[in-house]
Design an enzyme around this catalytic site. Structure first.
Site, short mmCIF file in Angstrom:
data_model
loop_
_atom_site.label_atom_id
_atom_site.label_comp_id
_atom_site.label_asym_id
_atom_site.label_seq_id
_atom_site.Cartn_x
_atom_site.Cartn_y
_atom_site.Cartn_z
N GLU A 1 0.81 -1.22 0.00
CA GLU A 1 0.00 0.00 0.00
C GLU A 1 0.84 1.27 0.00
O GLU A 1 0.80 2.07 0.95
CB GLU A 1 -0.94 0.01 1.21
CG GLU A 1 -1.88 -1.19 1.26
CD GLU A 1 -2.99 -1.06 2.28
OE1 GLU A 1 -2.94 -0.14 3.11
OE2 GLU A 1 -3.93 -1.88 2.24
N GLU B 1 -5.01 -8.77 0.43
CA GLU B 1 -5.64 -8.47 1.73
C GLU B 1 -7.12 -8.25 1.50
O GLU B 1 -7.53 -7.65 0.50
CB GLU B 1 -5.09 -7.21 2.39
CG GLU B 1 -3.77 -7.35 3.06
CD GLU B 1 -3.29 -6.05 3.74
OE1 GLU B 1 -4.12 -5.29 4.25
OE2 GLU B 1 -2.07 -5.82 3.73
C1 BG6 Z 1 -4.20 -2.47 5.39
C2 BG6 Z 1 -2.79 -2.58 5.85
O1 BG6 Z 1 -4.41 -1.16 5.01
O2 BG6 Z 1 -5.23 -2.69 6.26
C3 BG6 Z 1 -2.62 -3.25 7.20
O3 BG6 Z 1 -1.95 -3.18 4.90
C4 BG6 Z 1 -3.73 -2.88 8.12
O4 BG6 Z 1 -1.35 -2.93 7.69
C5 BG6 Z 1 -5.05 -3.34 7.50
O5 BG6 Z 1 -3.58 -3.37 9.41
C6 BG6 Z 1 -6.28 -3.08 8.33
O6 BG6 Z 1 -6.42 -1.72 8.62
P1 BG6 Z 1 -6.44 -1.20 10.12
O7 BG6 Z 1 -6.14 0.24 10.01
O8 BG6 Z 1 -7.78 -1.46 10.65
O9 BG6 Z 1 -5.37 -1.95 10.83
#
Ligand code: BG6
Length: 461
Positions: free
Chosen positions: A166, A364
Site C-alpha cells: 500500500e 488483503e
Molecule cells: C491495510 C494494511 O491497510 O489494512 C494493514 O496493509 C492494516 O497494515 C489493514 O492493518 C487493516 O487496517 P487497520 O487500520 O484497521 O489496521
C-alpha cells in the site's frame, strides 16, 4: 461444489513485521518511525498500546507457522523489518536478523507454507527518516540496495517478492491527512513522496532483474473502485478525480509505465509537479512487474463537492470531490468502512480490461471487529460475521475468475490478531485469536476452521 477454485490457488493470510514481530528493540533492531512516533506521542495509539506489544512472532514463529499448516494454508505474506535487518537503513547487516528471517523462511518451506515476502510495510528506519526519508532523492538508492540485500540473502528460497505494501498510505497518511508519521500536511511534499516511492520501487525491480534471481516480483496496491453518486456529469467528474488520486496514481506508473495525463495536468496547473530526474521516464517504461497483489476492503463513493473550498486552504486532492455516503449501505461500524463485496469483482475486472490482465491475487481482505470476546462460546470466538464477509467476497472473486480474470489467490488480513497502527488492538482481524489476557495464547476462531475446510476442498457451497 458451487464455488470451485483451481487446485493450485494460493490460500493464506498476510501480516507485517511491525504489526506482528514484537522484539522492537531487541537483538540489534533499531527504531523505525513507528517506534519513534510511539515514543513521542503514545496518546495517539488506542489504549496507549505501542509497537513493542504485538503478536510476538519473533519469539513464537515456530508455533505460528505450525498453526498455519494445521489450518491448511499454503502461503503467507510477511514483511522484512528494514530496521531489524539493516539497523541504520544503510550499511551494516544485523546477523541476528538474518538468522531470524532464515529460520522463518526455512520453517515455512518445511511446513509447506510458501513465503510471500514484502520489503516495506510503513516502517521507515528512523536513521533514514532523520535524513529526509522518502523526500530525499537518495532514498531510491537506499531502498534499491536494501531490496538487493534481501534478494541476495533469501532469494534462493523466496520466490514471491513485493516491494511495497500500500504505497499510497505514506504520502496520504504521513504527508497529507495526518494519520501517520511524520504527520506533515503538505500536498507538494506528499506528491514528491509518492513519486519517489514509485521510482524506488522501479529501482528495486531493476536490481531484481539484474541479479537474475528466480521467482516473481510485484507490489501490493490497495484499490477501491470508485462509484459516482449519480450519472450526472458533475458526479461522474468527481468520481473520476477521486479515482485518479486513490487508484491510478500508483496503478498507472507501475503497470502501464506512465502517469495519467489528466493527473499530471492537475498537478501542473497548481505548481505541484514533483521534481523528476533524467532517466526516470525510461525506467518507468522498462521495469515491469510479474504479479500484483490487490488489497480490497471498501469501495469509495464520490459526489460533486457541496461546499466551496476556502481560498486560503492549500490544495488537497479532496478539493475536487466529496465523499458520498450511499443510503442503505452496509457498514463495518468498528472500522467505519462500507462492506461491498461486488467491489472486489469490479476491481478485478478493471485489472483484466485495463492493465493487460496481469497475474494478480487478493493480497488483503478482511474485517476488523471490536471486542470479539463477547462472541466466545466454550472459549472459541464464533465469528460468523467474518465467515459471511469472506464468503460473499469470495463469491465475487470466483465470478471474476470464471470470467477470465487472472486471479491466482486469496489472502485474508490477517492470520492472527495483530497490532494495527493507531488502532493498536482495537479491531481484531485474525483467524486466530491472540488472547492478551492469557499470555497471548493462540486460539483458532470459528472462521479459521471454516477457512481450512474451504482450502481442503478448494471451494465452498
Ligand atoms: C491495510 C494494511 O491497510 O489494512 C494493514 O496493509 C492494516 O497494515 C489493514 O492493518 C487493516 O487496517 P487497520 O487500520 O484497521 O489496521
Amino acid at each position: 461444489m458451487k464455488y470451485q477454485f483451481p487446485k493450485e490457488f494460493w490460500w493464506g493470510t498476510a501480516c507485517s513485521a511491525p504489526q506482528s514481530e514484537g522484539a522492537a528493540d531487541r537483538e540489534g533492531k533499531k527504531q523505525n518511525i513507528l517506534d519513534y512516533w510511539y515514543e513521542i506521542e503514545s496518546n495517539r495509539f488506542f489504549e496507549g498500546v505501542g509497537p513493542d506489544d504485538t503478536s510476538d512472532f519473533y519469539d513464537r514463529y515456530k508455533e505460528d507457522i505450525a498453526l498455519m499448516k494445521k489450518l491448511s494454508h499454503n502461503s503467507y505474506r510477511l514483511s522484512v523489518s528494514w530496521s531489524r535487518l539493516i539497523p541504520n537503513g544503510i550499511g551494516e547487516i544485523n546477523p541476528k536478523a538474518v538468522e531470524f528471517y532464515n529460520n522463518v523462511i526455512n520453517t515455512m518451506i518445511a511446513e509447506g507454507v510458501t513465503p510471500f515476502v514484502n520489503l516495506y510495510h510503513f516502517d521507515m528506519p528512523m536513521e533514514l527518516q532523520k535524513q529526509g526519508g522518502f523526500e530525499n532523492r537518495e532514498f531510491v538508492e537506499w531502498f534499491a540496495n536494501y531490496a538487493d540485500t534481501c534478494f541476495k540473502l533469501f532469494g534462493d528460497r523466496v520466490k514471491y517478492w513485493f516491494t511495497y505494501n500500500e504505497p499510497i498510505v505514506m504520502p496520504e497518511g504521513g504527508y497529507l491527512y495526518d494519520f501517520f508519521y511524520p504527520n506533515v500536511v503538505d500536498s507538494k511534499r506528499s506528491f514528491q513522496v509518492a513519486y519517489n516511492i514509485v521510482i524506488s520501487h522501479l529501482k528495486a525491480v531493476e536490481k531484481f532483474r539484474a541479479g537474475g534471481y528466480p521467482g516473481k516480483i510485484g507490489i501490493i496496491l490497495n484499490l477501491s473502485p470508485v462509484y459516482p453518486r449519480s450519472q450526472s456529469v458533475a458526479d461522474l467528474k468527481a468520481a473520476r478525480m477521486m479515482d485518479l488520486f486513490v487508484n491510478r496514481s500508483f496503478l498507472d506508473p507501475i503497470l502501464k509505465g506512465e502517469y495519467p495525463i489528466e493527473l499530471c495536468q492537475i498537478l501542473a496547473d497548481r505548481g505541484l509537479t514533483p521534481v523528476v530526474c533524467q532517466g526516470d521516464a525510461e525506467l518507468m517504461k522498462r521495469c515491469k512487474i510479474d504479479i500484483v497483489g490487490l488489497n480490497y476492503y471498501q469501495p469509495r463513493r464520490a459526489k460533486l463537492r457541496e461546499n466551496a473550498v476556502n481560498s486560503d486552504a492549500p490544495f488537497m486532492p479532496d478539493h475536487l470531490y466529496d465523499h458520498y455516503e450511499m443510503p442503505g449501505r452496509t457498514m463495518n461500524p468498528y472500522r467505519g468502512w462500507e462492506i461491498y463485496p461486488r467491489g472486489i469483482y469490479d476491481m478485478l475486472i478493471d485489472i483484466r480490461d485495463n492493465y493487460g490482465n496481469i497475474e494478480c491475487f487478493i493480497s488483503e481482505n478482511g474485517m476488523g471487529v471490536e471486542n470479539e470476546e463477547r462472541f466466545k462460546v466454550d472459549g472459541v470466538i464464533q465469528d460468523d460475521y467474518r465467515i459471511e464477509f469472506i464468503r460473499t467476497h469470495l463469491e465475487f472473486v470466483h465470478k471474476a475468475h470464471s470470467e477470465g480474470c487472472n486471479v491466482v489467490g486469496y489472502h485474508l488480513w490477517t492470520f492472527f490478531d495483530c497490532w494495527s497502527w493507531m488502532n493498536a488492538y482495537k479491531n481484531r482481524y485474525g483467524f486466530v485469536e491472540i488472547d492478551r489476557k492469557n499470555g497471548k495464547k493462540r486460539v483458532i476462531k470459528k472462521s479459521g476452521w471454516w477457512f481450512k475446510e474451504l482450502i481442503d476442498k478448494s471451494g465452498f457451497y
